[in-house]
Design a protein around this motif. Structure first.
Motif, PDB file in Angstrom:
ATOM      1  N   LEU A  33      -1.494  46.562  -6.993  1.00 51.41           N
ATOM      2  CA  LEU A  33      -2.631  45.858  -7.450  1.00 51.41           C
ATOM      3  C   LEU A  33      -3.167  46.460  -8.704  1.00 51.41           C
ATOM      4  N   TRP A  34      -3.382  48.010  -8.590  1.00 49.38           N
ATOM      5  CA  TRP A  34      -3.780  48.721  -9.735  1.00 49.38           C
ATOM      6  C   TRP A  34      -2.843  48.358 -11.052  1.00 49.38           C
ATOM      7  N   GLN A  35      -1.656  48.380 -10.840  1.00 47.13           N
ATOM      8  CA  GLN A  35      -0.592  48.371 -12.012  1.00 47.13           C
ATOM      9  C   GLN A  35      -0.879  46.824 -12.459  1.00 47.13           C
ATOM     10  N   LYS A  36      -1.144  45.779 -11.859  1.00 46.24           N
ATOM     11  CA  LYS A  36      -1.257  44.276 -12.219  1.00 46.24           C
ATOM     12  C   LYS A  36      -2.816  44.183 -12.884  1.00 46.24           C
ATOM     13  N   LEU A  37      -3.801  45.292 -12.461  1.00 47.11           N
ATOM     14  CA  LEU A  37      -4.933  45.189 -13.157  1.00 47.11           C
ATOM     15  C   LEU A  37      -4.823  45.541 -14.483  1.00 47.11           C
ATOM     16  N   GLU A  38      -4.038  46.715 -14.698  1.00 47.65           N
ATOM     17  CA  GLU A  38      -3.762  47.361 -15.789  1.00 47.65           C
ATOM     18  C   GLU A  38      -2.995  46.233 -16.869  1.00 47.65           C
ATOM     19  N   GLN A  39      -2.497  45.253 -16.308  1.00 51.25           N
ATOM     20  CA  GLN A  39      -1.698  44.210 -17.057  1.00 51.25           C
ATOM     21  C   GLN A  39      -2.697  43.016 -17.383  1.00 51.25           C
ATOM     22  N   GLY A  40      -3.842  43.198 -17.044  1.00 48.13           N
ATOM     23  CA  GLY A  40      -4.803  42.197 -17.254  1.00 48.13           C
ATOM     24  C   GLY A  40      -5.056  40.974 -16.195  1.00 48.13           C
ATOM     25  N   LEU A  41      -4.385  41.105 -15.133  1.00 47.04           N
ATOM     26  CA  LEU A  41      -4.323  39.968 -14.162  1.00 47.04           C
ATOM     27  C   LEU A  41      -5.795  39.741 -13.722  1.00 47.04           C
ATOM     28  N   SER A  42      -6.173  38.455 -13.291  1.00 44.13           N
ATOM     29  CA  SER A  42      -7.467  38.203 -12.839  1.00 44.13           C
ATOM     30  C   SER A  42      -7.371  38.405 -11.313  1.00 44.13           C
ATOM     31  N   GLN A  43      -8.441  38.009 -10.567  1.00 45.59           N
ATOM     32  CA  GLN A  43      -8.451  38.247  -9.152  1.00 45.59           C
ATOM     33  C   GLN A  43      -7.452  37.218  -8.587  1.00 45.59           C
ATOM     34  N   SER A  44      -7.324  35.892  -8.915  1.00 50.60           N
ATOM     35  CA  SER A  44      -6.594  34.761  -8.394  1.00 50.60           C
ATOM     36  C   SER A  44      -5.157  35.253  -8.836  1.00 50.60           C
ATOM     37  N   GLU A  45      -4.644  35.752 -10.047  1.00 48.50           N
ATOM     38  CA  GLU A  45      -3.553  36.243 -10.277  1.00 48.50           C
ATOM     39  C   GLU A  45      -2.989  37.368  -9.520  1.00 48.50           C
ATOM     40  N   LEU A  46      -3.896  38.294  -9.118  1.00 47.22           N
ATOM     41  CA  LEU A  46      -3.686  39.378  -8.241  1.00 47.22           C
ATOM     42  C   LEU A  46      -3.255  38.590  -6.761  1.00 47.22           C
ATOM     43  N   ILE A  47      -3.880  37.886  -6.230  1.00 46.34           N
ATOM     44  CA  ILE A  47      -3.645  37.189  -5.128  1.00 46.34           C
ATOM     45  C   ILE A  47      -2.318  36.412  -5.063  1.00 46.34           C
ATOM     46  N   TYR A  95       4.869  40.432  -1.452  1.00 40.38           N
ATOM     47  CA  TYR A  95       4.832  40.953  -0.067  1.00 40.38           C
ATOM     48  C   TYR A  95       4.780  40.045   0.830  1.00 40.38           C
ATOM     49  N   ASP A  96       5.018  40.009   2.229  1.00 46.08           N
ATOM     50  CA  ASP A  96       5.241  38.986   3.231  1.00 46.08           C
ATOM     51  C   ASP A  96       3.396  38.924   3.818  1.00 46.08           C
ATOM     52  N   VAL A  97       2.790  38.461   2.950  1.00 45.39           N
ATOM     53  CA  VAL A  97       1.299  38.023   3.567  1.00 45.39           C
ATOM     54  C   VAL A  97       0.748  36.631   3.061  1.00 45.39           C
ATOM     55  N   SER A  98       0.027  36.113   3.825  1.00 45.69           N
ATOM     56  CA  SER A  98      -0.474  34.748   3.469  1.00 45.69           C
ATOM     57  C   SER A  98      -1.781  34.950   2.534  1.00 45.69           C
ATOM     58  N   GLU A  99      -1.705  33.709   2.025  1.00 48.26           N
ATOM     59  CA  GLU A  99      -2.732  33.628   0.743  1.00 48.26           C
ATOM     60  C   GLU A  99      -4.094  34.112   1.268  1.00 48.26           C
ATOM     61  N   ALA A 100      -4.432  33.658   2.372  1.00 40.65           N
ATOM     62  CA  ALA A 100      -5.735  34.089   2.942  1.00 40.65           C
ATOM     63  C   ALA A 100      -6.012  35.511   3.114  1.00 40.65           C
ATOM     64  N   GLN A 101      -4.802  36.174   3.739  1.00 41.73           N
ATOM     65  CA  GLN A 101      -4.987  37.586   3.937  1.00 41.73           C
ATOM     66  C   GLN A 101      -5.105  38.237   2.663  1.00 41.73           C
ATOM     67  N   ALA A 102      -4.121  37.809   1.633  1.00 41.71           N
ATOM     68  CA  ALA A 102      -4.049  38.526   0.304  1.00 41.71           C
ATOM     69  C   ALA A 102      -5.508  38.508  -0.380  1.00 41.71           C
ATOM     70  N   GLU A 103      -5.946  37.286  -0.270  1.00 39.51           N
ATOM     71  CA  GLU A 103      -7.338  37.239  -0.937  1.00 39.51           C
ATOM     72  C   GLU A 103      -8.394  38.158  -0.331  1.00 39.51           C
ATOM     73  N   THR A 104      -8.382  38.241   1.175  1.00 41.20           N
ATOM     74  CA  THR A 104      -9.483  39.271   1.727  1.00 41.20           C
ATOM     75  C   THR A 104      -9.118  40.572   1.053  1.00 41.20           C
ATOM     76  N   ASP A 105      -7.652  40.769   1.032  1.00 40.26           N
ATOM     77  CA  ASP A 105      -7.303  42.280   0.735  1.00 40.26           C
ATOM     78  C   ASP A 105      -7.559  42.554  -0.677  1.00 40.26           C
ATOM     79  N   VAL A 106      -7.457  41.667  -1.493  1.00 45.89           N
ATOM     80  CA  VAL A 106      -7.662  41.857  -3.094  1.00 45.89           C
ATOM     81  C   VAL A 106      -9.136  42.025  -3.165  1.00 45.89           C
TER      82      VAL A 106
END
Length: 78
Positions: free
Chosen positions: A31-45, A52-63
């Motif tokens: 996630l840090w590397q993606k932040l360095e690339q300028g990704l938004s929160q929704s793009e990180l999710i 990774y094998d994670v649901s969108e809901a879990q990814a949103e919580t984790d991000v």
């Protein structure tokens, strides 16, 4: 990356307020590397669910939690 471990080290004014390091696990480093690339929160999710094998809901919580931790420790501005 220090000795194979991803670590955030504060600089500037943050160094005075926060004395220590933040160690990142594999997902945190991803996630840090993606932040360095300028990704938004929704793009990180999206990136997390595509990599990774994670649901969108879990990814949103984790991000959201990851970004909040970074903000709380002065590593990320709103």
């Amino acid at each position: 990356q220090i000795a194979g471990m991803w670590t955030l080290i504060p600089t500037g004014e943050t160094l005075v307020a926060f004395r220590g390091l933040i160690k990142l696990n594999e997902v945190g480093a991803f996630l840090w590397q993606k932040l360095e690339q300028g990704l938004s929160q929704s793009e990180l999710i999206t990136a997390l669910t595509q990599t990774y094998d994670v649901s969108e809901a879990q990814a949103e919580t984790d991000v959201t939690a990851f970004l909040q931790k970074l903000q709380d420790n002065g590593c990320l501005e709103k």
